[in-house]
Design a protein around this motif. Structure first.
Motif, short mmCIF file in Angstrom:
data_model
loop_
_atom_site.label_atom_id
_atom_site.label_comp_id
_atom_site.label_asym_id
_atom_site.label_seq_id
_atom_site.Cartn_x
_atom_site.Cartn_y
_atom_site.Cartn_z
N VAL A 188 9.54 4.21 2.64
CA VAL A 188 8.79 3.67 3.77
C VAL A 188 8.39 2.23 3.49
CG1 VAL A 188 6.75 3.97 5.21
CG2 VAL A 188 7.96 5.96 4.37
N ALA A 189 8.04 1.95 2.25
CA ALA A 189 7.66 0.58 1.90
C ALA A 189 8.82 -0.37 2.13
CB ALA A 189 7.21 0.54 0.44
N ALA A 190 10.01 0.05 1.68
CA ALA A 190 11.19 -0.81 1.87
C ALA A 190 11.47 -1.02 3.35
CB ALA A 190 12.39 -0.18 1.17
N VAL A 191 11.40 0.07 4.13
CA VAL A 191 11.65 -0.05 5.56
C VAL A 191 10.63 -0.97 6.21
CG1 VAL A 191 11.65 1.22 7.73
CG2 VAL A 191 12.82 2.15 5.75
N GLN A 192 9.38 -0.82 5.78
CA GLN A 192 8.31 -1.67 6.31
C GLN A 192 8.64 -3.14 6.12
OE1 GLN A 192 5.43 -0.79 7.76
NE2 GLN A 192 4.25 -2.67 7.64
N VAL A 193 9.11 -3.48 4.92
CA VAL A 193 9.43 -4.88 4.65
C VAL A 193 10.62 -5.33 5.50
CG1 VAL A 193 10.28 -6.49 2.92
CG2 VAL A 193 8.49 -4.87 2.33
N ILE A 194 11.66 -4.50 5.52
CA ILE A 194 12.88 -4.94 6.21
C ILE A 194 12.65 -5.00 7.72
CG2 ILE A 194 15.27 -4.32 6.74
CD1 ILE A 194 15.33 -2.96 3.98
N VAL A 195 12.09 -3.91 8.27
CA VAL A 195 11.99 -3.84 9.73
C VAL A 195 10.82 -4.67 10.24
CG1 VAL A 195 11.62 -2.34 11.68
CG2 VAL A 195 13.12 -1.62 9.84
N GLU A 255 0.83 -1.20 0.00
CA GLU A 255 0.00 0.00 0.00
C GLU A 255 0.87 1.26 0.00
OE1 GLU A 255 -3.01 -0.79 -0.66
OE2 GLU A 255 -4.21 -0.90 1.17
N TYR A 256 1.91 1.23 0.82
CA TYR A 256 2.81 2.40 0.87
C TYR A 256 3.43 2.64 -0.50
CZ TYR A 256 2.62 2.09 5.98
OH TYR A 256 2.21 2.06 7.29
N LEU A 257 3.84 1.54 -1.13
CA LEU A 257 4.48 1.65 -2.44
C LEU A 257 3.52 2.28 -3.44
CD1 LEU A 257 7.20 0.88 -3.59
CD2 LEU A 257 6.21 -1.25 -4.39
N LEU A 258 2.27 1.84 -3.38
CA LEU A 258 1.28 2.38 -4.32
C LEU A 258 1.02 3.86 -4.06
CD1 LEU A 258 -1.19 -0.59 -4.37
CD2 LEU A 258 0.13 0.26 -6.29
N LEU A 259 1.24 4.29 -2.83
CA LEU A 259 1.03 5.71 -2.51
C LEU A 259 2.26 6.54 -2.85
CD1 LEU A 259 -0.77 5.37 0.91
CD2 LEU A 259 -1.75 6.24 -1.20
N GLY A 260 3.31 5.90 -3.34
CA GLY A 260 4.49 6.65 -3.75
C GLY A 260 5.52 6.82 -2.67
N ALA A 261 5.36 6.06 -1.56
CA ALA A 261 6.34 6.18 -0.49
C ALA A 261 7.25 4.96 -0.55
CB ALA A 261 5.64 6.28 0.86
N GLU A 262 8.16 4.97 -1.52
CA GLU A 262 8.93 3.74 -1.76
C GLU A 262 9.90 3.44 -0.61
OE1 GLU A 262 8.93 6.26 -3.95
OE2 GLU A 262 10.95 7.04 -4.23
N ALA A 290 -1.19 10.71 -5.73
CA ALA A 290 -0.17 9.76 -5.31
C ALA A 290 1.20 10.38 -5.52
CB ALA A 290 -0.30 8.47 -6.09
N GLY A 291 2.06 10.28 -4.54
CA GLY A 291 3.41 10.80 -4.69
C GLY A 291 3.54 12.25 -4.32
N ALA A 292 2.47 12.88 -3.85
CA ALA A 292 2.55 14.29 -3.49
C ALA A 292 3.29 14.49 -2.17
CB ALA A 292 1.17 14.89 -3.40
N LEU A 293 3.24 13.47 -1.32
CA LEU A 293 3.93 13.59 -0.03
C LEU A 293 5.36 13.09 -0.19
CD1 LEU A 293 1.10 12.34 2.28
CD2 LEU A 293 2.03 14.63 2.15
N PRO A 294 6.25 13.51 0.69
CA PRO A 294 7.65 13.14 0.54
C PRO A 294 7.82 11.63 0.53
CG PRO A 294 7.22 14.03 2.72
CD PRO A 294 6.04 14.34 1.88
N GLY A 295 8.47 11.12 -0.48
CA GLY A 295 8.68 9.69 -0.58
C GLY A 295 10.13 9.28 -0.65
N PRO A 296 10.96 10.00 -1.42
CA PRO A 296 12.33 9.54 -1.61
C PRO A 296 13.16 9.67 -0.34
CG PRO A 296 11.97 11.62 -2.74
CD PRO A 296 10.66 11.17 -2.22
N PRO A 297 14.18 8.81 -0.20
CA PRO A 297 14.99 8.79 1.03
C PRO A 297 15.58 10.14 1.38
CG PRO A 297 15.60 7.01 -0.43
CD PRO A 297 14.59 7.80 -1.15
#
Lengths: 495, 170
Positions: B52-59, B43-50, B119-126
Motif C-alpha cells: 500500500v505504501a508503494a502504491v500510495q507513492v506511485i499513484v 506511515e503505511y510502511l511503518l505499519l507493515g503495509a509495504e 505492526a504487520g498483523a494485517l495483510p501487507g504483502p502483494p
C-alpha cells in the motif's frame, strides 16, 4: 473458485440496470455523430434529435421495467453472493423493487420535461439508470466497503443530475453545493466505517453485529456509529444535516428532485436499517430520538414560511425523514416493517407530487411559486385533484398511504415506550397539515392574479401520475399485504 | 524507534494538511498535498503495509499530483481571493471541529489499550492483497468501474458547452 450462476442471479437487477445504462450511453454517442452530418437543415435536425432522445428515453424505460422483472428472478435465489458481499433476502428484494419502480416513474415524467426544458437527454437517462444500479446495490450490500462504493455511485449520479438545467445558474449552484457537502458527508461515513473496523475487526455487517452482541461494547463502536450516521443522515436530509436540501431541491430539475428525494433515500434508509438493527448499533435510541425530533420540528417549521413549492416540498421531505427515523428508535420486530412501509408510501406520494410540479412548471420552471397555483382547480381539475391526493397523503389523511405509514411508525414507537417522541411527532403532523392544506386552499379557492398556461397532460406523465396515484391509494386502503411482506423480513432477520 | 518515526511522520502529515488549507496559491497547496501523501506512505510502511505504501507513492504522490499540477497550470489559477468567510463557520465551525477531533482522539486513546494489533498483523504483502482484491472483494472492485464511469460522464455533462436553443449542440 469462480462466481457461480446463482451469484449473478442475485445481482441481476444491478446488472440489467448497468447494461441498459451502457446501451443508452453508447446509443447517445452514436446518434450524436450521425446527427451532425444530418443537421444541415437545422429544424429537421432538431426534430430528429428529439426523436433520438425519445428513443433513448424509451430504452431507459425498458431498462427499468426489465429491472423490475429481474427483482422477481432475484427473489428466487435468496442467500449470499460474491463471498458475503451481497445478501438477497425479502428485505433487499423489497427495496430493489421500490428503486426500480421509482426509476420507471421518473423516466416517464422526464419525457415531457426534457422536451419542454430543451435539455440534452442522452446522459440524463444513462445517469438515472447507473444511479439506480448503485441504489439497488446499496440495499442488498452487507459489507460496508461495498455500501460505500454503491453510496458513491448513487450520490455522484445525483450530483450530476442536479446540475442538468444548464441554462439556469441556480441549477449549477445546486449541483456544486450538493457535491461539496455530499463529499464531505461521505468522508464522515468512511471514517465511521474505519472506526467500526477498529472496534470490531470487521466491515461485514453481520460480523459486526455478532461482535457487538457478544461482549462489552467498546467506546470506539459508538464513535463509529455516530460518524456513519452523520454521513447517512446527510443523504436522507435529516436535521441537523439538512441545510443543503432546500437550495438543492430548488435548483435541480423537478423530475430529478422527485427521484433523489425518494430512491436514494430509500436505499440509504435500507442501509441504516441494516446498520442499526443487524449490526446492533450501540447508542441507537438516544441518537435517533434527537435527530428524529429535530428533523420533524425543523422541517415543518421551515416549510411554514416557504413560498416556492419546491422549497416547501424540500422542507416537507426533511420532516418526513424525521417521521421515518422514529421507526428506527422502535423495537426491531415492528420498527423494521414500519420503516419499510413508510419508505414505500413516501416514495409513491412524493414522486407523484414532483411529477405534477414538473409538468406545471413549464419552460424554464417558471411557475413554481404558491401564487402560480391559484385557480389551478378550475383550469386543470384533473391535475389539481391528483396533487390534492398526494398532499393529503403527505399530511396523513386516511385512505391514503401516508396515513398508515404514520400510523405504523407511531404505534411501533409507542410499543417501545417512546411516548415523548410520539407526542413530538403528532404535534408536528398537525403543524404540517397547515402548509399542505394551504396549497390545496390556494388551488381551489383563490382567484389567479395572472394567466398561467396549463399544458395538456402527455401520455408518459399520465402513466407516471396514475402509477403513483394508484400506489398511494392502494397502500392507504389495503396496506395489509405490503405490511405483512415487510414483517416477514423482520422476523427472518431477528430469528 | 518505530513509535518515534511514526509520530514524526504523523506530525509532518498534519502540518502539511494545515499548510494546504492556509496557503493562498493553488500550487503551494498542491505541493503541501505531496507532503501529506508522502508522509502517509511512510506511515503505511511503518505499519507493515509495504505494498500500500508503494502504491500510495506511485499513484497519489506521483500520478494524481502530476494531474493536479497540470490542471492548475492549464487553468492558470492565480492566487485565491480573500473572502470574509461566514461568521457561523467562525463561531461554531472551528470550536466544533476542535471538540470533535479531541473527542475522537480521546476515544481512540481510550480504546488503544483493548486489543491493539501488532505492526504487520494485517495483510501487507502483494500476494494477500491480490487475493483479497480479486477474490473476496471482487464485487466492490468491479463495481468501482461503474463509479469511475459515471464520474467521467458527469464531468463530460457538466463541462460541455450548454446546449444551444435546439437542444443538442449543433
Amino acid at each position: 473458485m469462480l462466481p457461480q450462476t446463482a451469484d449473478y442471479m442475485r445481482l441481476l437487477p444491478e446488472i440489467v440496470l448497468t447494461v441498459f445504462g451502457m446501451i443508452v450511453m453508447v446509443m447517445d454517442a452514436a446518434a450524436e455523430g450521425r446527427g451532425e452530418g444530418r443537421s444541415r437543415g437545422r429544424s429537421i435536425g432538431r426534430i430528429k434529435d428529439r426523436r433520438i432522445e425519445k428513443i433513448l428515453g424509451a430504452v431507459a424505460l425498458v431498462g427499468s421495467l426489465a429491472a423490475i422483472t429481474a427483482t422477481f428472478v432475484q427473489a428466487q435465489y435468496p442467500g449470499f453472493a460474491f463471498w458475503n458481499m451481497v445478501q438477497v433476502d425479502s428485505f433487499s428484494v423489497f427495496f430493489h423493487f421500490l428503486v426500480a419502480a421509482v426509476t420507471a416513474v421518473v423516466i416517464l415524467t422526464s419525457f415531457e420535461y426534457m422536451e419542454v426544458q430543451q435539455i440534452r437527454a442522452g446522459e440524463y437517462y444513462a445517469l438515472i439508470l447507473f444511479g439506480a444500479a448503485g441504489m439497488s446495490l446499496m440495499s442488498s450490500a452487507v459489507e460496508l466497503v461495498l455500501v460505500f462504493i454503491a453510496l458513491e455511485i448513487s450520490s455522484i449520479s445525483t450530483y450530476v443530475l442536479a446540475g442538468f438545467r444548464r441554462r439556469a445558474a441556480i441549477s449549477s449552484e445546486s449541483s456544486v453545493k450538493y457535491f461539496l457537502l455530499g463529499s464531505f458527508a461521505t468522508a464522515f461515513f468512511l471514517y465511521g466505517v474505519a472506526l467500526m473496523f477498529g472496534a470490531t475487526g470487521s466491515t461485514n455487517i453481520a460480523t459486526i453485529g455478532d461482535v457487538l452482541r457478544s461482549g462489552q461494547i467498546p467506546l470506539l463502536a459508538y464513535a463509529g456509529v455516530a460518524l456513519m450516521f452523520v454521513g447517512l443522515g446527510f443523504k436522507v436530509a435529516a436535521a441537523p444535516f439538512h441545510i443543503w436540501t432546500p437550495d438543492v431541491y430548488e435548483g435541480a430539475p423537478s423530475p430529478v428532485v422527485g427521484f433523489m428525494s425518494t430512491a436514494p433515500k430509500a436505499a440509504v434508509f435500507a442501509v441504516l436499517l441494516r446498520i442499526m438493527f443487524e449490526a446492533h448499533a450501540p447508542g441507537r435510541i438516544g441518537l435517533i430520538w434527537v435527530v428524529a425530533a429535530l428533523s420533524m420540528t425543523i422541517g415543518n417549521l421551515g416549510a411554514l414560511v416557504q413560498d416556492n413549492i419546491k422549497r416547501l416540498l424540500a422542507y416537507s421531505s426533511i420532516a418526513h425523514a424525521g417521521y421515518l427515523l422514529v421507526a428506527y428508535a422502535a423495537l426491531p420486530d415492528n420498527g423494521i416493517p414500519a420503516a419499510m412501509f413508510y419508505t414505500a408510501s413516501y416514495a409513491a406520494m412524493n414522486v407523484g407530487a414532483f411529477a405534477v410540479v414538473s409538468h406545471f412548471g413549464s419552460a424554464g420552471e417558471r411557475y413554481v411559486t404558491l401564487g402560480d397555483y391559484s385557480g389551478l382547480g378550475r383550469r386543470s381539475p384533473l391535475l389539481a385533484a391528483t396533487l390534492t391526493i398526494f398532499l393529503l397523503s403527505l399530511i396523513g389523511i386516511p385512505i391514503t398511504g401516508g396515513f398508515f405509514a404514520k400510523f405504523y411508525v407511531f404505534s411501533a414507537a409507542l410499543q417501545a415506550n417512546l411516548v415523548g417522541l410520539v407526542i413530538v411527532g403528532v404535534l408536528n403532523s398537525a403543524v404540517g397539515a397547515y402548509y399542505y392544506l394551504r396549497i390545496i386552499v390556494v388551488m381551489y379557492m383563490r382567484e389567479p392574479q395572472q394567466e398561467v398556461p396549463v399544458a395538456r397532460i402527455p401520455v408518459g406523465l399520465g402513466f407516471a401520475l396514475a402509477i403513483s396515484l394508484v400506489t398511494t391509494i392502494y397502500l392507504g386502503v389495503l396496506p395489509g399485504r405490503v405490511l405483512e411482506y415487510a414483517s416477514r423480513t423482520a422476523t427472518a432477520w431477528m430469528r | 524507534m518505530h513509535l518515534i518515526l511514526f509520530l514524526a511522520f504523523g506530525a509532518v502529515c498534519v502540518a502539511g494538511a494545515v499548510n494546504l488549507l492556509v496557503q493562498k496559491h493553488p500550487i503551494n497547496s498542491a505541493l503541501s498535498l505531496v507532503v501529506v501523501m508522502g508522509s502517509l506512505a511512510a506511515e503505511y510502511l511503518l505499519l507493515g503495509a509495504e505494498f500500500v505504501a508503494a502504491v500510495q507513492v506511485i499513484v497519489y504522490a506521483g500520478a494524481v499530483m502530476v494531474l493536479f499540477v497540470f490542471v492548475i497550470m492549464l487553468l492558470n489559477a492565480g492566487e485565491e481571493e480573500e473572502t470574509k468567510g461566514s461568521r457561523v463557520a467562525m463561531i461554531f465551525g472551528i470550536p466544533g471541529m476542535l471538540v470533535g477531533s479531541l473527542l475522537i482522539a480521546w476515544v481512540l486513546i481510550e480504546h488503544s489499550g483493548n486489543k491493539s494489533l501488532a505492526a504487520g498483523a494485517l495483510p501487507g504483502p502483494p500476494k494477500t492483497i491480490g487475493w483479497l482484491l480479486f477474490h473476496d472483494y471482487l464485487l466492490p472492485f468491479e463495481v468501482t468501474s461503474v463509479l469511475v464511469l459515471i464520474a467521467i460522464m458527469g464531468a463530460v455533462v457538466l463541462a460541455a458547452a450548454p446546449a444551444s436553443a435546439g437542444g443538442r449542440k449543433d
